[in-house]
Motif scaffolding. Structure first.
Motif, PDB file in Angstrom:
ATOM      1  N   ARG A  10       0.816  -1.212   0.000  1.00 21.04           N
ATOM      2  CA  ARG A  10       0.000   0.000   0.000  1.00 21.04           C
ATOM      3  C   ARG A  10       0.855   1.269   0.000  1.00 21.04           C
ATOM      4  O   ARG A  10       0.553   2.251   0.672  1.00 21.04           O
ATOM      5  N   ALA A  11       1.952   1.198  -0.717  1.00 20.07           N
ATOM      6  CA  ALA A  11       2.741   2.402  -0.985  1.00 20.07           C
ATOM      7  C   ALA A  11       2.263   2.923  -2.339  1.00 20.07           C
ATOM      8  O   ALA A  11       1.679   2.181  -3.126  1.00 20.07           O
ATOM      9  N   VAL A  12       2.521   4.204  -2.600  1.00 18.99           N
ATOM     10  CA  VAL A  12       2.182   4.767  -3.911  1.00 18.99           C
ATOM     11  C   VAL A  12       3.370   4.470  -4.812  1.00 18.99           C
ATOM     12  O   VAL A  12       4.514   4.728  -4.438  1.00 18.99           O
ATOM     13  N   VAL A  13       3.147   3.932  -6.001  1.00 19.04           N
ATOM     14  CA  VAL A  13       4.266   3.669  -6.889  1.00 19.04           C
ATOM     15  C   VAL A  13       3.909   4.111  -8.305  1.00 19.04           C
ATOM     16  O   VAL A  13       2.809   3.869  -8.788  1.00 19.04           O
ATOM     17  N   ARG A  14       4.850   4.842  -8.919  1.00 24.56           N
ATOM     18  CA  ARG A  14       4.612   5.352 -10.268  1.00 24.56           C
ATOM     19  C   ARG A  14       5.863   5.166 -11.097  1.00 24.56           C
ATOM     20  O   ARG A  14       6.971   5.391 -10.615  1.00 24.56           O
ATOM     21  N   THR A  15       5.690   4.747 -12.345  1.00 22.69           N
ATOM     22  CA  THR A  15       6.816   4.697 -13.266  1.00 22.69           C
ATOM     23  C   THR A  15       6.790   5.993 -14.056  1.00 22.69           C
ATOM     24  O   THR A  15       5.783   6.319 -14.671  1.00 22.69           O
ATOM     25  N   VAL A  16       7.887   6.756 -13.952  1.00 21.12           N
ATOM     26  CA  VAL A  16       7.882   8.079 -14.585  1.00 21.12           C
ATOM     27  C   VAL A  16       9.056   8.223 -15.545  1.00 21.12           C
ATOM     28  O   VAL A  16      10.155   7.765 -15.261  1.00 21.12           O
ATOM     29  N   PRO A  17       8.833   8.856 -16.690  1.00 21.15           N
ATOM     30  CA  PRO A  17       9.935   9.079 -17.619  1.00 21.15           C
ATOM     31  C   PRO A  17      10.781  10.272 -17.172  1.00 21.15           C
ATOM     32  O   PRO A  17      11.969  10.348 -17.476  1.00 21.15           O
ATOM     33  N   ASP A  18      10.181  11.187 -16.404  1.00 15.09           N
ATOM     34  CA  ASP A  18      10.815  12.463 -16.133  1.00 15.09           C
ATOM     35  C   ASP A  18      10.582  12.843 -14.669  1.00 15.09           C
ATOM     36  O   ASP A  18       9.456  13.131 -14.267  1.00 15.09           O
ATOM     37  N   VAL A  19      11.649  12.812 -13.849  1.00 17.15           N
ATOM     38  CA  VAL A  19      11.502  13.057 -12.410  1.00 17.15           C
ATOM     39  C   VAL A  19      11.004  14.480 -12.105  1.00 17.15           C
ATOM     40  O   VAL A  19      10.015  14.639 -11.376  1.00 17.15           O
ATOM     41  N   PRO A  20      11.654  15.544 -12.647  1.00 13.65           N
ATOM     42  CA  PRO A  20      11.204  16.900 -12.310  1.00 13.65           C
ATOM     43  C   PRO A  20       9.719  17.101 -12.593  1.00 13.65           C
ATOM     44  O   PRO A  20       8.996  17.704 -11.797  1.00 13.65           O
ATOM     45  N   GLU A  21       9.244  16.559 -13.699  1.00 13.83           N
ATOM     46  CA  GLU A  21       7.834  16.691 -14.059  1.00 13.83           C
ATOM     47  C   GLU A  21       6.958  16.072 -12.954  1.00 13.83           C
ATOM     48  O   GLU A  21       5.980  16.670 -12.498  1.00 13.83           O
ATOM     49  N   ASP A  40       7.024  18.817   5.629  1.00 14.33           N
ATOM     50  CA  ASP A  40       5.907  18.050   5.056  1.00 14.33           C
ATOM     51  C   ASP A  40       6.367  16.718   4.485  1.00 14.33           C
ATOM     52  O   ASP A  40       5.586  15.781   4.359  1.00 14.33           O
ATOM     53  N   GLY A  41       7.628  16.668   4.084  1.00 13.43           N
ATOM     54  CA  GLY A  41       8.081  15.436   3.469  1.00 13.43           C
ATOM     55  C   GLY A  41       9.568  15.461   3.187  1.00 13.43           C
ATOM     56  O   GLY A  41      10.258  16.428   3.520  1.00 13.43           O
ATOM     57  N   VAL A  42      10.057  14.389   2.573  1.00  9.95           N
ATOM     58  CA  VAL A  42      11.463  14.283   2.224  1.00  9.95           C
ATOM     59  C   VAL A  42      11.588  13.598   0.869  1.00  9.95           C
ATOM     60  O   VAL A  42      10.827  12.675   0.556  1.00  9.95           O
ATOM     61  N   LEU A  43      12.510  14.100   0.071  1.00 10.09           N
ATOM     62  CA  LEU A  43      12.771  13.516  -1.250  1.00 10.09           C
ATOM     63  C   LEU A  43      14.166  12.894  -1.235  1.00 10.09           C
ATOM     64  O   LEU A  43      15.140  13.543  -0.857  1.00 10.09           O
ATOM     65  N   THR A  44      14.267  11.613  -1.627  1.00  9.84           N
ATOM     66  CA  THR A  44      15.590  10.969  -1.675  1.00  9.84           C
ATOM     67  C   THR A  44      15.737  10.110  -2.914  1.00  9.84           C
ATOM     68  O   THR A  44      14.758   9.788  -3.593  1.00  9.84           O
ATOM     69  N   GLY A  45      16.971   9.711  -3.153  1.00  8.78           N
ATOM     70  CA  GLY A  45      17.251   8.615  -4.059  1.00  8.78           C
ATOM     71  C   GLY A  45      17.403   7.373  -3.199  1.00  8.78           C
ATOM     72  O   GLY A  45      16.925   7.344  -2.059  1.00  8.78           O
ATOM     73  N   CYS A  46      18.069   6.322  -3.688  1.00 13.42           N
ATOM     74  CA  CYS A  46      18.317   5.148  -2.852  1.00 13.42           C
ATOM     75  C   CYS A  46      19.633   4.500  -3.272  1.00 13.42           C
ATOM     76  O   CYS A  46      20.252   4.914  -4.265  1.00 13.42           O
ATOM     77  N   ALA A  47      20.092   3.514  -2.497  1.00 14.28           N
ATOM     78  CA  ALA A  47      21.334   2.815  -2.831  1.00 14.28           C
ATOM     79  C   ALA A  47      21.030   1.610  -3.712  1.00 14.28           C
ATOM     80  O   ALA A  47      21.700   1.350  -4.709  1.00 14.28           O
ATOM     81  N   ASP A  84       6.461  13.029   7.558  1.00 14.61           N
ATOM     82  CA  ASP A  84       5.395  12.037   7.454  1.00 14.61           C
ATOM     83  C   ASP A  84       5.237  11.456   6.042  1.00 14.61           C
ATOM     84  O   ASP A  84       4.495  10.508   5.829  1.00 14.61           O
ATOM     85  N   TYR A  85       5.939  12.075   5.084  1.00 12.15           N
ATOM     86  CA  TYR A  85       5.817  11.645   3.686  1.00 12.15           C
ATOM     87  C   TYR A  85       7.224  11.470   3.114  1.00 12.15           C
ATOM     88  O   TYR A  85       8.093  12.313   3.314  1.00 12.15           O
ATOM     89  N   HIS A  86       7.466  10.340   2.446  1.00  9.84           N
ATOM     90  CA  HIS A  86       8.779  10.068   1.865  1.00  9.84           C
ATOM     91  C   HIS A  86       8.599   9.723   0.389  1.00  9.84           C
ATOM     92  O   HIS A  86       7.898   8.766   0.066  1.00  9.84           O
ATOM     93  N   VAL A  87       9.217  10.526  -0.476  1.00 11.49           N
ATOM     94  CA  VAL A  87       9.198  10.158  -1.887  1.00 11.49           C
ATOM     95  C   VAL A  87      10.614   9.755  -2.278  1.00 11.49           C
ATOM     96  O   VAL A  87      11.578  10.466  -2.015  1.00 11.49           O
ATOM     97  N   CYS A  88      10.715   8.547  -2.847  1.00  8.86           N
ATOM     98  CA  CYS A  88      12.026   7.967  -3.135  1.00  8.86           C
ATOM     99  C   CYS A  88      12.138   7.668  -4.626  1.00  8.86           C
ATOM    100  O   CYS A  88      11.278   6.995  -5.205  1.00  8.86           O
ATOM    101  N   VAL A  89      13.184   8.189  -5.248  1.00 10.40           N
ATOM    102  CA  VAL A  89      13.386   7.971  -6.673  1.00 10.40           C
ATOM    103  C   VAL A  89      14.306   6.760  -6.871  1.00 10.40           C
ATOM    104  O   VAL A  89      15.400   6.698  -6.312  1.00 10.40           O
ATOM    105  N   LEU A 126       4.465   6.488   1.738  1.00  8.74           N
ATOM    106  CA  LEU A 126       5.695   6.239   0.998  1.00  8.74           C
ATOM    107  C   LEU A 126       5.341   6.263  -0.485  1.00  8.74           C
ATOM    108  O   LEU A 126       4.415   5.582  -0.928  1.00  8.74           O
ATOM    109  N   GLU A 127       6.064   7.084  -1.241  1.00 10.17           N
ATOM    110  CA  GLU A 127       5.836   7.130  -2.675  1.00 10.17           C
ATOM    111  C   GLU A 127       7.140   6.754  -3.371  1.00 10.17           C
ATOM    112  O   GLU A 127       8.202   7.297  -3.066  1.00 10.17           O
TER     113      GLU A 127
END
Ligand code: SF4
Lengths: 472, 192
Positions: B46-57, B98-105, B132-137, B186-187
């Motif tokens: 039950r995490a939000v997951v999206r396949t995106v071509p363009d991160v900034p967008e 409000d949240g945090v934006l990260t990459g991952c290893a 409370d919100y984590h978006v991970c690329v 978690l997104e």
């Protein structure tokens, strides 16, 4: 010698406690519901893995290797942790461990510490010892919090408040937190979040257990769900980790086995929400002081028993509790110890180390030897064989009260077991078909016993036969 | 009197546990892997997951929010309209974000897990814990098939956090409920 706090002082023996528990219909209803749910979900999580049996075998072998080289590996762990800025302490028993932790808290002037759920600290009665020394330990795991606020005792390894349903939890929270809350699990979780938030942000010392410690790198591993573990492992300035000496794995690679076995066996998930790994101290990230307390507390004595020592392979997943017909009927508190259920029945008496103690001596009889625990154990601990072995030792120990109490326990389980005859079927079928003590192949449901090659047969002597022979 | 250390080691040696058989690693060390499996498994938590071509967008949706961006986050991810919070940050500031934006290893397809190691674009552990919100690329090439493959790619002495879905508990009647102490949302954005 001081008594081992792994059993609760003044606990009735198993048959007495079980008798009381059986009269509690609410308790039995809560347990049946919870264990029924988790059993089905675990089976599904395991069925997804075509290599499950090979993972179990590897898990067993890695842990056996750890037990065979425990001295070398502990020294190696100590070296790696020290090299990365941690401090390692050794404790022979609960008293010594508690004193070490209390002294460390005092050195930091801590009046309050936050805790992540840990069986090792429950086993040594750390919270009580800290309180006596003027330090308040706040449990942060939801189930531990429910137990602590309810002035209650744990009844399950993984979910210490499994005996409580949602409306009972609501009542405890309203009374102790002074808040209005519904009995919706999400609202109850929210109440815990709010209640603990400030403590996480301000407390200077945290205490944790460890699921694994990697000898060659000095890395410590904690699996959890809620994020309270991450809070404790990350935010405070000082972290004290208390760990049984058997919780080692030799190398980083070995974790690949246990990170697959443990979540599916315990919470029936592909992976638990959070797993934290840290090695000593990392400048600029997390606690800048790290202490690792290694405890013996009966483990080296257990190691001397060639049959009983396999109990030290246990990774505390609790799968054996969830499938045990005796546990489901009596609940965890009847075992009078922080380790209930099948694993408790073999581990507790060995850690206590005194089979003339009537309560400890009654525990190996808290089983019908149906074998379901062995079947689900991710590290293949042959619990029925160890039970049979310990029963023989109880008889040999000749503690007269102990022996008669044990017989009473046996009689109780015997009476009860006729009611869950069905659970025994798989076990007796396997015994019947075994040749030379090994089982080669069986049709379903017995095939679940034999899906890995060369499974040792369940103990030759069925519970009933054993009972007939020994009741005197 | 011997020290506790000496005595425990002596007791272990006295137990004379025989050498164990060599470990047979007959289990699968590799998994099928792939973006699709990973996405499916992340969604199961039950995490939000999206396949995106363009991160900034994709990040434009964060407009108006106060979002933590650890050191090493690519400049183009820091899109306009968002208040980006940069280190040094106090615990209180993190708590109010409000949240945090990260990459991952590394990520793991089999289990739908992301792993952070405190490296580039991930920051220290508190950054991904308090908001409370984590978006991970996640880049497609960071997805390992199996748990063994993922562990092989990681450096064990770095502080590691394995994340599988949002914070949850199974403590009430053994049912998984999302949202306790860690981020409740978690997104995961998968870049292909
Ligand atoms: S004995 Fe086996 S099944 Fe029971 S808790 Fe330990 S590892 Fe799990």
């Amino acid at each position: 010698m001081a008594r081992n706090p792994v059993t609760w002082l003044g606990s009735p023996t198993f048959p007495k406690a079980a008798h009381t528990a059986l009269a509690d219909t609410q308790l039995r209803q809560n347990l049946r519901k919870a264990t029924g749910t988790i059993r089905a979900r675990r089976a599904a999580a395991v069925a997804e893995m075509t290599d499950w049996e090979m993972l179990r075998v590897a898990g067993e072998q890695i842990k056996d290797d750890v037990l065979a080289r425990l001295d070398t590996l502990l020294v190696q762990l100590e070296e790696s942790v020290t090299a990365r800025g941690g401090v390692v302490h050794w404790a022979r028993d609960a008293e010594e461990a508690n004193r070490i932790v209390l002294d460390l808290c005092r050195a930091e002037n801590a009046r309050e510490v936050v805790k992540v759920k840990s069986m090792a600290t429950a086993e040594i009665g750390l919270n009580e010892a800290l309180e006596a020394g003027g330090v308040q330990a706040v449990e942060t795991d939801l189930a531990e919090l429910i137990v602590q606020l309810g002035d209650d005792r744990p009844s399950h390894i993984l979910v210490p408040a499994i005996h409580r349903n949602r409306s009972e939890i609501r009542e405890i929270f309203q009374r102790r937190m002074g808040v209005e809350v519904s009995d919706e699990p999400a609202d109850l979780a929210e109440a815990a979040r709010t209640y603990l938030r400030r403590k996480f942000l301000t407390t200077k010392v945290a205490i944790s257990g460890a699921n694994f410690a990697v000898a060659d790198t000095g890395s410590i591993v904690v699996l959890e769900s809620e994020g309270n573990g991450r809070m404790c492992l990350t935010l405070p300035e000082t972290l004290i980790t208390v760990m049984g000496i058997e919780k080692l794995v030799p190398s980083w690679q070995d974790l690949e086995v246990f990170l697959q076995l443990l979540p599916r066996s315990s919470t029936a998930e592909r992976m638990n929400p959070y797993t934290s790994v840290w090695t000593g101290v990392t400048p600029g990230d997390g606690p800048q002081k790290f202490h690792l307390v290694l405890i013996d507390n009966g483990r080296t004595a257990t190691l001397t028993d060639s049959v009983g020592r396999q109990a030290l392979r246990c990774i505390r997943c609790s799968a054996c509790l969830n499938v045990c017909p005796v546990y489901e009927r009596t609940g965890g508190q009847s075992y009078g110890s922080v380790y209930p259920g099948p694993i408790g029945a073999i581990l507790t008496p060995q850690l206590v180390g005194d089979l003339t103690d009537p309560q400890a001596a009654s525990l190996p009889y808290a089983s019908s030897l149906c074998g379901a625990c062995f079947e689900v154990c991710p590290v293949r601990i042959d619990i029925p064989s160890v039970l049979t072995h310990l029963r023989a030792e109880v008889v040999e120990a000749k503690g007269r009260t102990a022996e008669s109490v044990a017989m009473a326990a046996a009689a109780w389980v015997f009476r009860e077991s006729s009611r869950y005859e069905k659970a025994q079927k798989a076990g007796s079928l396997a015994r019947f078909l075994a040749r030379d003590g090994r089982i080669t192949s069986l049709p379903w449901p017995g095939s679940r016993w034999t899906s890995s090659r060369d499974v040792p047969a369940p103990p030759a002597e069925s519970f009933r036969a054993w009972w007939r022979k020994n009741r005197g | 009197m011997a020290s506790a250390r000496e005595e425990i080691l002596r007791r272990i040696r006295a137990a004379r546990v025989p050498r164990a058989a060599p470990v047979v690693r007959g289990y699968h060390r590799e998994g099928p892997g792939g973006v699709e499996l990973f996405a499916e498994r992340v969604a199961d938590y039950r995490a939000v997951v999206r396949t995106v071509p363009d991160v900034p967008e994709a990040l434009k949706a964060l407009a108006g929010k106060r979002i933590v961006a650890p050191a090493g986050v690519p400049r183009e991810w820091l899109v306009g309209g968002v208040t980006w919070l940069r280190e040094p940050l106090t615990t209180e500031e993190l708590d109010r974000a409000d949240g945090v934006l990260t990459g991952c290893a590394v990520a793991i397809a089999d289990t739908g897990t992301i792993v952070l190691d405190g490296g580039e674009a991930q920051g220290r552990r508190a950054l991904t814990l308090l908001p409370d919100y984590h978006v991970c690329v996640v880049r497609a090439d960071q997805i390992a098939g199996s748990v063994p493959e993922a562990l092989q790619r990681l450096e064990p002495t770095r502080p590691l956090t394995f994340i599988s879905g949002p914070s949850a508990t199974s403590d009430i009647e053994l049912n998984r409920v999302e949202g306790v102490h860690g981020p409740r949302t978690l997104e995961v954005l998968i870049v292909t």
